[in-house]
Design a protein around this motif. Structure first.
Motif, short mmCIF file in Angstrom:
data_model
loop_
_atom_site.label_atom_id
_atom_site.label_comp_id
_atom_site.label_asym_id
_atom_site.label_seq_id
_atom_site.Cartn_x
_atom_site.Cartn_y
_atom_site.Cartn_z
N ASN A 260 42.04 31.68 61.15
CA ASN A 260 40.68 32.17 61.05
C ASN A 260 40.22 32.43 62.47
O ASN A 260 39.99 31.51 63.24
CB ASN A 260 39.79 31.12 60.38
N LEU A 261 40.14 33.71 62.82
CA LEU A 261 39.76 34.09 64.17
C LEU A 261 38.37 34.71 64.13
O LEU A 261 38.21 35.82 63.63
CB LEU A 261 40.79 35.06 64.76
N ARG A 262 37.39 33.97 64.61
CA ARG A 262 36.00 34.45 64.62
C ARG A 262 35.60 35.01 63.25
O ARG A 262 35.04 36.10 63.15
CB ARG A 262 35.81 35.48 65.73
N GLY A 263 35.96 34.26 62.21
CA GLY A 263 35.53 34.64 60.87
C GLY A 263 36.45 35.63 60.16
O GLY A 263 36.20 35.99 59.02
N VAL A 264 37.51 36.09 60.83
CA VAL A 264 38.45 37.02 60.21
C VAL A 264 39.75 36.28 59.92
O VAL A 264 40.29 35.61 60.80
CB VAL A 264 38.73 38.22 61.14
N VAL A 265 40.23 36.39 58.69
CA VAL A 265 41.49 35.76 58.33
C VAL A 265 42.63 36.71 58.68
O VAL A 265 42.65 37.86 58.24
CB VAL A 265 41.52 35.42 56.82
N ILE A 266 43.55 36.24 59.51
CA ILE A 266 44.63 37.09 60.02
C ILE A 266 45.97 36.43 59.73
O ILE A 266 46.18 35.27 60.08
CB ILE A 266 44.46 37.29 61.55
N PRO A 267 46.89 37.17 59.07
CA PRO A 267 48.23 36.62 58.88
C PRO A 267 48.96 36.49 60.21
O PRO A 267 48.76 37.31 61.11
CB PRO A 267 48.93 37.66 57.98
N VAL A 268 49.78 35.46 60.33
CA VAL A 268 50.49 35.19 61.58
C VAL A 268 51.99 35.14 61.32
O VAL A 268 52.45 34.47 60.40
CB VAL A 268 50.02 33.85 62.21
N ILE A 269 52.72 35.86 62.17
CA ILE A 269 54.17 35.97 62.06
C ILE A 269 54.80 35.39 63.31
O ILE A 269 54.33 35.65 64.41
CB ILE A 269 54.55 37.45 61.94
N ASP A 270 55.85 34.60 63.13
CA ASP A 270 56.62 34.11 64.27
C ASP A 270 57.67 35.16 64.59
O ASP A 270 58.57 35.41 63.80
CB ASP A 270 57.27 32.78 63.92
N GLY B 172 65.20 36.81 63.83
CA GLY B 172 66.38 35.98 63.62
C GLY B 172 66.82 35.22 64.86
O GLY B 172 67.98 34.85 64.99
N LEU B 173 65.88 34.99 65.78
CA LEU B 173 66.21 34.21 66.98
C LEU B 173 65.99 32.73 66.68
O LEU B 173 65.24 32.37 65.78
CB LEU B 173 65.31 34.63 68.16
N GLU B 174 66.61 31.89 67.48
CA GLU B 174 66.44 30.45 67.30
C GLU B 174 64.98 30.07 67.53
O GLU B 174 64.36 30.52 68.48
CB GLU B 174 67.34 29.74 68.32
N GLU B 175 64.45 29.25 66.64
CA GLU B 175 63.04 28.85 66.79
C GLU B 175 62.94 27.69 67.78
O GLU B 175 63.86 26.90 67.89
CB GLU B 175 62.45 28.48 65.43
N THR B 176 61.83 27.65 68.49
CA THR B 176 61.62 26.59 69.46
C THR B 176 60.26 25.95 69.22
O THR B 176 59.43 26.48 68.49
CB THR B 176 61.65 27.14 70.91
N GLU B 177 60.04 24.82 69.87
CA GLU B 177 58.73 24.17 69.80
C GLU B 177 57.69 25.05 70.49
O GLU B 177 58.00 25.72 71.47
CB GLU B 177 58.79 22.82 70.54
N TYR B 178 56.47 25.02 69.99
CA TYR B 178 55.39 25.72 70.66
C TYR B 178 54.97 24.91 71.88
O TYR B 178 55.00 23.69 71.87
CB TYR B 178 54.20 25.92 69.72
N THR B 179 54.58 25.62 72.95
CA THR B 179 54.21 24.96 74.20
C THR B 179 52.82 25.44 74.62
O THR B 179 52.19 26.24 73.92
CB THR B 179 55.20 25.31 75.34
N ASP B 180 52.38 24.99 75.79
CA ASP B 180 51.10 25.46 76.35
C ASP B 180 51.15 26.96 76.63
O ASP B 180 50.11 27.60 76.74
CB ASP B 180 50.79 24.73 77.66
N PHE C 140 51.14 37.85 66.16
CA PHE C 140 52.54 37.60 66.48
C PHE C 140 52.60 36.38 67.38
O PHE C 140 51.99 36.38 68.45
CB PHE C 140 53.17 38.77 67.23
N ILE C 141 53.37 35.36 66.99
CA ILE C 141 53.56 34.20 67.86
C ILE C 141 54.69 34.53 68.83
O ILE C 141 55.79 34.91 68.42
CB ILE C 141 53.92 32.95 67.05
N VAL C 142 54.41 34.41 70.13
CA VAL C 142 55.39 34.69 71.18
C VAL C 142 55.45 33.50 72.13
O VAL C 142 54.54 32.68 72.17
CB VAL C 142 55.05 35.98 71.95
N ASP C 143 56.55 33.40 72.89
CA ASP C 143 56.72 32.27 73.81
C ASP C 143 55.68 32.28 74.91
O ASP C 143 55.17 31.24 75.31
CB ASP C 143 58.12 32.27 74.42
N SER C 144 55.38 33.47 75.44
CA SER C 144 54.33 33.59 76.45
C SER C 144 53.96 35.06 76.58
O SER C 144 54.74 35.94 76.24
CB SER C 144 54.81 33.06 77.81
#
Length: 153
Positions: free
Chosen positions: A48-58, A64-72, A88-92
Motif C-alpha cells: 500500500n503506497l500512499r493509498g494505492v495498492v501495487i503488486p510487487v514482483i521480485d 530465475g536468479l538465486e534469491e537473497t536476503e533483503y538488505t538496507d 520490482f524488488i531489486v538489490d539496489s
C-alpha cells in the motif's frame, strides 16, 4: 550521436540493469508486503503506497536468479507498465545516467541467464561497464498482467 535518454541503474547480483526514467514512478525502500495466495512464485504480494495498492514482483525470482536476503540497499522500483503500476524488488538502485540510444545494442540470446525477450538491449558504458536494458512489457507478459490487475481490485 543518437538521442539521449535518462536511465535508472539498478543491480541484481553483480549485473547492472537499466529502466528509462520516464517509465519509473518512484523508488522506495522495502515496505511491508502482503502475501497474496495463488499467484506466481515471483509475485511477492502487494504494498500500500500512499493509498494505492501495487503488486510487487521480485525480479530475481522473475529471472530465475538465486534469491537473497533483503538488505538496507534493497529497493522497490515502482514502474508503469501498460497503464498499470507494478513494483520490482531489486538489490539496489543507486544511479541515474544519461545514455545515448546508439550505445544500446541488440542483446545476445541469453545475458546473465536472462532470456533476450526480457531485454531491450545491452548498453556499453565506458570501457568496462555493461548495462542491461529491460523490456518492461515482456518482463510482465499479458497473462501475468491480467492476474496482477485482479490483485489491484
Amino acid at each position: 550521436m543518437g538521442e539521449e535518454i535518462k536511465v535508472i541503474v539498478f543491480k541484481l547480483g553483480s549485473e547492472e540493469y537499466g529502466i528509462e526514467v520516464d517509465k519509473v514512478q518512484t523508488i522506495e525502500r522495502m515496505l511491508p508486503i502482503t502475501r497474496v495466495p495463488k499467484t506466481y512464485a515471483f509475485v511477492r504480494g502487494v504494498i500500500n503506497l500512499r493509498g494505492v495498492v501495487i503488486p510487487v514482483i521480485d525480479l530475481r525470482g522473475r529471472f530465475g536468479l538465486e534469491e537473497t536476503e533483503y538488505t538496507d540497499q534493497t529497493r522497490i522500483i515502482i514502474v508503469a507498465v501498460n497503464d498499470m503500476e507494478v513494483g520490482f524488488i531489486v538489490d539496489s538502485a543507486n544511479d541515474v545516467i544519461d545514455l545515448h540510444t546508439d550505445r544500446i545494442e541488440t542483446p545476445p540470446e541469453v545475458v546473465g541467464g536472462i532470456k533476450a525477450k526480457y531485454l531491450d538491449g545491452v548498453a556499453k558504458i565506458g570501457d568496462d561497464r555493461l548495462l542491461i536494458m529491460l523490456n518492461l512489457s515482456e518482463v510482465l507478459n499479458k497473462n501475468e498482467i491480467i492476474q496482477l490487475e485482479s490483485l489491484e481490485e
